[in-house]
Design an enzyme around this catalytic site. Sequence first.
Site, PDB file in Angstrom:
ATOM      1  N   GLU A 199      -1.453  -2.711  12.552  1.00 23.15           N
ATOM      2  CA  GLU A 199      -2.742  -2.056  12.395  1.00 23.15           C
ATOM      3  C   GLU A 199      -3.643  -2.865  11.461  1.00 23.15           C
ATOM      4  O   GLU A 199      -3.173  -3.532  10.538  1.00 23.15           O
ATOM      5  CB  GLU A 199      -2.550  -0.634  11.853  1.00 23.15           C
ATOM      6  CG  GLU A 199      -1.874   0.270  12.878  1.00 23.15           C
ATOM      7  CD  GLU A 199      -1.876   1.740  12.504  1.00 23.15           C
ATOM      8  OE1 GLU A 199      -2.128   2.563  13.395  1.00 23.15           O
ATOM      9  OE2 GLU A 199      -1.613   2.077  11.337  1.00 23.15           O
ATOM     10  N   CYS A 244      -5.272   3.728   2.424  1.00 22.39           N
ATOM     11  CA  CYS A 244      -4.179   2.985   1.787  1.00 22.39           C
ATOM     12  C   CYS A 244      -2.843   3.651   2.037  1.00 22.39           C
ATOM     13  O   CYS A 244      -2.680   4.847   1.818  1.00 22.39           O
ATOM     14  CB  CYS A 244      -4.372   2.931   0.275  1.00 22.39           C
ATOM     15  SG  CYS A 244      -5.865   2.142  -0.228  1.00 22.39           S
ATOM     16  N   SER A 275       0.135  -3.721  -7.384  1.00 19.63           N
ATOM     17  CA  SER A 275       0.462  -2.312  -7.199  1.00 19.63           C
ATOM     18  C   SER A 275       1.430  -1.907  -8.304  1.00 19.63           C
ATOM     19  O   SER A 275       2.612  -2.230  -8.241  1.00 19.63           O
ATOM     20  CB  SER A 275       1.116  -2.104  -5.830  1.00 19.63           C
ATOM     21  OG  SER A 275       0.207  -2.434  -4.820  1.00 19.63           O
ATOM     22  N   LEU A 276       0.907  -1.240  -9.310  1.00 22.85           N
ATOM     23  CA  LEU A 276       1.733  -0.920 -10.488  1.00 22.85           C
ATOM     24  C   LEU A 276       2.324   0.487 -10.351  1.00 22.85           C
ATOM     25  O   LEU A 276       3.533   0.668 -10.356  1.00 22.85           O
ATOM     26  CB  LEU A 276       0.869  -1.064 -11.745  1.00 22.85           C
ATOM     27  CG  LEU A 276       1.574  -1.000 -13.086  1.00 22.85           C
ATOM     28  CD1 LEU A 276       2.688  -2.029 -13.197  1.00 22.85           C
ATOM     29  CD2 LEU A 276       0.575  -1.180 -14.230  1.00 22.85           C
ATOM     30  N   HIS A 277       1.468   1.473 -10.256  1.00 22.46           N
ATOM     31  CA  HIS A 277       1.830   2.860  -9.916  1.00 22.46           C
ATOM     32  C   HIS A 277       2.701   3.622 -10.912  1.00 22.46           C
ATOM     33  O   HIS A 277       2.988   4.806 -10.705  1.00 22.46           O
ATOM     34  CB  HIS A 277       2.472   2.958  -8.526  1.00 22.46           C
ATOM     35  CG  HIS A 277       1.657   2.344  -7.426  1.00 22.46           C
ATOM     36  ND1 HIS A 277       0.302   2.494  -7.331  1.00 22.46           N
ATOM     37  CD2 HIS A 277       2.010   1.546  -6.371  1.00 22.46           C
ATOM     38  CE1 HIS A 277      -0.149   1.842  -6.264  1.00 22.46           C
ATOM     39  NE2 HIS A 277       0.858   1.252  -5.674  1.00 22.46           N
ATOM     40  N   CYS A 315      -9.250  -5.148   6.455  1.00 20.43           N
ATOM     41  CA  CYS A 315      -7.969  -5.017   5.767  1.00 20.43           C
ATOM     42  C   CYS A 315      -6.894  -5.475   6.740  1.00 20.43           C
ATOM     43  O   CYS A 315      -6.679  -4.835   7.772  1.00 20.43           O
ATOM     44  CB  CYS A 315      -7.777  -3.553   5.357  1.00 20.43           C
ATOM     45  SG  CYS A 315      -6.172  -3.217   4.632  1.00 20.43           S
ATOM     46  N   ASN A 329      -2.546   9.067  -0.642  1.00 19.46           N
ATOM     47  CA  ASN A 329      -2.878   9.547   0.704  1.00 19.46           C
ATOM     48  C   ASN A 329      -1.645  10.142   1.364  1.00 19.46           C
ATOM     49  O   ASN A 329      -0.521   9.743   1.076  1.00 19.46           O
ATOM     50  CB  ASN A 329      -3.429   8.394   1.537  1.00 19.46           C
ATOM     51  CG  ASN A 329      -4.777   7.930   1.021  1.00 19.46           C
ATOM     52  OD1 ASN A 329      -5.714   8.719   0.908  1.00 19.46           O
ATOM     53  ND2 ASN A 329      -4.875   6.660   0.661  1.00 19.46           N
ATOM     54  N   CYS A 384       8.645   1.169  -0.803  1.00 19.38           N
ATOM     55  CA  CYS A 384       7.920   2.066  -1.718  1.00 19.38           C
ATOM     56  C   CYS A 384       7.921   3.484  -1.139  1.00 19.38           C
ATOM     57  O   CYS A 384       7.637   3.678   0.042  1.00 19.38           O
ATOM     58  CB  CYS A 384       6.478   1.586  -1.920  1.00 19.38           C
ATOM     59  SG  CYS A 384       6.371  -0.055  -2.651  1.00 19.38           S
ATOM     60  N   CYS A 411       7.629  -3.464   6.878  1.00 26.25           N
ATOM     61  CA  CYS A 411       7.744  -3.905   5.490  1.00 26.25           C
ATOM     62  C   CYS A 411       9.126  -3.527   4.987  1.00 26.25           C
ATOM     63  O   CYS A 411       9.685  -2.517   5.390  1.00 26.25           O
ATOM     64  CB  CYS A 411       6.676  -3.200   4.645  1.00 26.25           C
ATOM     65  SG  CYS A 411       6.641  -3.712   2.909  1.00 26.25           S
ATOM     66  N   GLY A 465       2.774  -4.531   5.284  1.00 21.69           N
ATOM     67  CA  GLY A 465       3.568  -5.671   4.837  1.00 21.69           C
ATOM     68  C   GLY A 465       3.313  -6.050   3.394  1.00 21.69           C
ATOM     69  O   GLY A 465       2.339  -5.628   2.780  1.00 21.69           O
ATOM     70  N   GLU A 466       4.227  -6.851   2.855  1.00 19.68           N
ATOM     71  CA  GLU A 466       4.084  -7.371   1.496  1.00 19.68           C
ATOM     72  C   GLU A 466       3.694  -8.854   1.626  1.00 19.68           C
ATOM     73  O   GLU A 466       4.522  -9.685   2.019  1.00 19.68           O
ATOM     74  CB  GLU A 466       5.417  -7.185   0.745  1.00 19.68           C
ATOM     75  CG  GLU A 466       5.561  -7.966  -0.545  1.00 19.68           C
ATOM     76  CD  GLU A 466       4.348  -7.832  -1.502  1.00 19.68           C
ATOM     77  OE1 GLU A 466       3.869  -6.720  -1.731  1.00 19.68           O
ATOM     78  OE2 GLU A 466       3.904  -8.880  -2.006  1.00 19.68           O
ATOM     79  N   CYS A 484       4.714   5.078   0.815  1.00 16.24           N
ATOM     80  CA  CYS A 484       3.959   4.259   1.776  1.00 16.24           C
ATOM     81  C   CYS A 484       4.517   4.345   3.195  1.00 16.24           C
ATOM     82  O   CYS A 484       5.720   4.204   3.411  1.00 16.24           O
ATOM     83  CB  CYS A 484       3.974   2.806   1.299  1.00 16.24           C
ATOM     84  SG  CYS A 484       2.988   1.714   2.335  1.00 16.24           S
ATOM     85  N   SER A 524      -3.033  -8.139  -2.342  1.00 16.82           N
ATOM     86  CA  SER A 524      -2.340  -7.133  -3.152  1.00 16.82           C
ATOM     87  C   SER A 524      -0.835  -7.299  -3.012  1.00 16.82           C
ATOM     88  O   SER A 524      -0.328  -7.507  -1.913  1.00 16.82           O
ATOM     89  CB  SER A 524      -2.764  -5.735  -2.668  1.00 16.82           C
ATOM     90  OG  SER A 524      -2.089  -4.737  -3.385  1.00 16.82           O
TER      91      SER A 524
END
Length: 342
Positions: A91, A332, A213-215, A104, A289, A115, A111, A158-159, A118, A190
């Site tokens: 996507e 996201c 991406s800390l979170h 994007c 989200n 996480c 991935c 993906g990373e 996600c 990112s």
Amino acid sequence: MKTNLFDLSLDELKTFVKELGEPAFRGKQIFEWMYRGAESFDDMTNIPKSLREKLSEKSFLGGMTISEKYLSKIDETRKYLLQLNDGNFIETVLMKYEYGCTVCVSSQVGCRMGCKFCASTVNGWVRNLTPGEIIGQILCVQKDLGQRISNVVMMGIGEPFDNFENVLRSIQLMNSPDGLGIGQRHISVSTCGLADRIRTLAKMKLQITLLISLHAPNDERRSQIMPINNRFGIDELMSACDFYIKETGRRISFEYTLISGVNDTLEEADMLASLIKGKLCHVNLIPVNKVEESGFSKSSKARIEEFKARLEKHGVVATIRREMGSDINAACGQLRNKKSKQ
Ligand code: SAH
């Protein structure tokens, strides 16, 4: 195996045509056609038929088609489900801002970072995208929209740093003045925190924007929601970030997804502030989200504002990320390598 011509730089394309027994200037002509949106070799009217035939024997263009297109009713966001040559899906999202169009892009099919919040990781990892498949997404959207894409964010499926070489090559291709001509400062990448790759990137001194991406503000909480933290803990990540800032002089953005009851207390805001205080950085707060499998929910509007105010009280610059395209699961963390239920 046929070559995707979008995997090649201009110089490589010149070499490719020379190997087909043709003069190098043909490479430049083909390159121009590709980035002007030619769909097939037959569109390339100044290329001799014999070369067009050789090209279609040995190579192809792009390698993806639009399988579905979803238009948001809330904003002008569009989400594309693209089918790759081997049948896999990815996507890609288009966002319109007053300063231009941003795409994007995805960097992998699926991935493997795991996480917990996600959607992109729910079905695991299938394969890396090639550089041509990464920039192919931009070209596909640009063509469909009929407008130039001015900004790219590598924040799709993906990373990116788990597909490091191809991602770097794709940045060079985006950057190429003869190709897409997108400036480095208009490209953002990112990562969930592969500290070793952050250091490698730092040494390259690119002018792209890096987002982390800390979170979570401590190892215990971060490891619960982001398995990568067991490989690179927060100390190691922070020191890689310091190194990045020192080498590039660029400001880092820390992304912090606010999940109700998980990472959104004001004590956590204090911890976050002391973790990043003094760094050339800013914090991007993202209300989490909806992802069906995760069961997480957003912090309240009031809490998000309090969290932001608390960071600001400590002198940390923070913004709240605008949600875009959430009605079409384009926000996201909502992208997947399969058709989504709308
Ligand atoms: N793998 C990279 C690229 C993904 S970028 C990375 O982890 O940075 C997408 C951003 O959205 C990341 O910051 C990611 O952590 C965040 N994200 C993932 N799931 C989300 C969700 N459900 N709600 C809000 N943000 C989410």
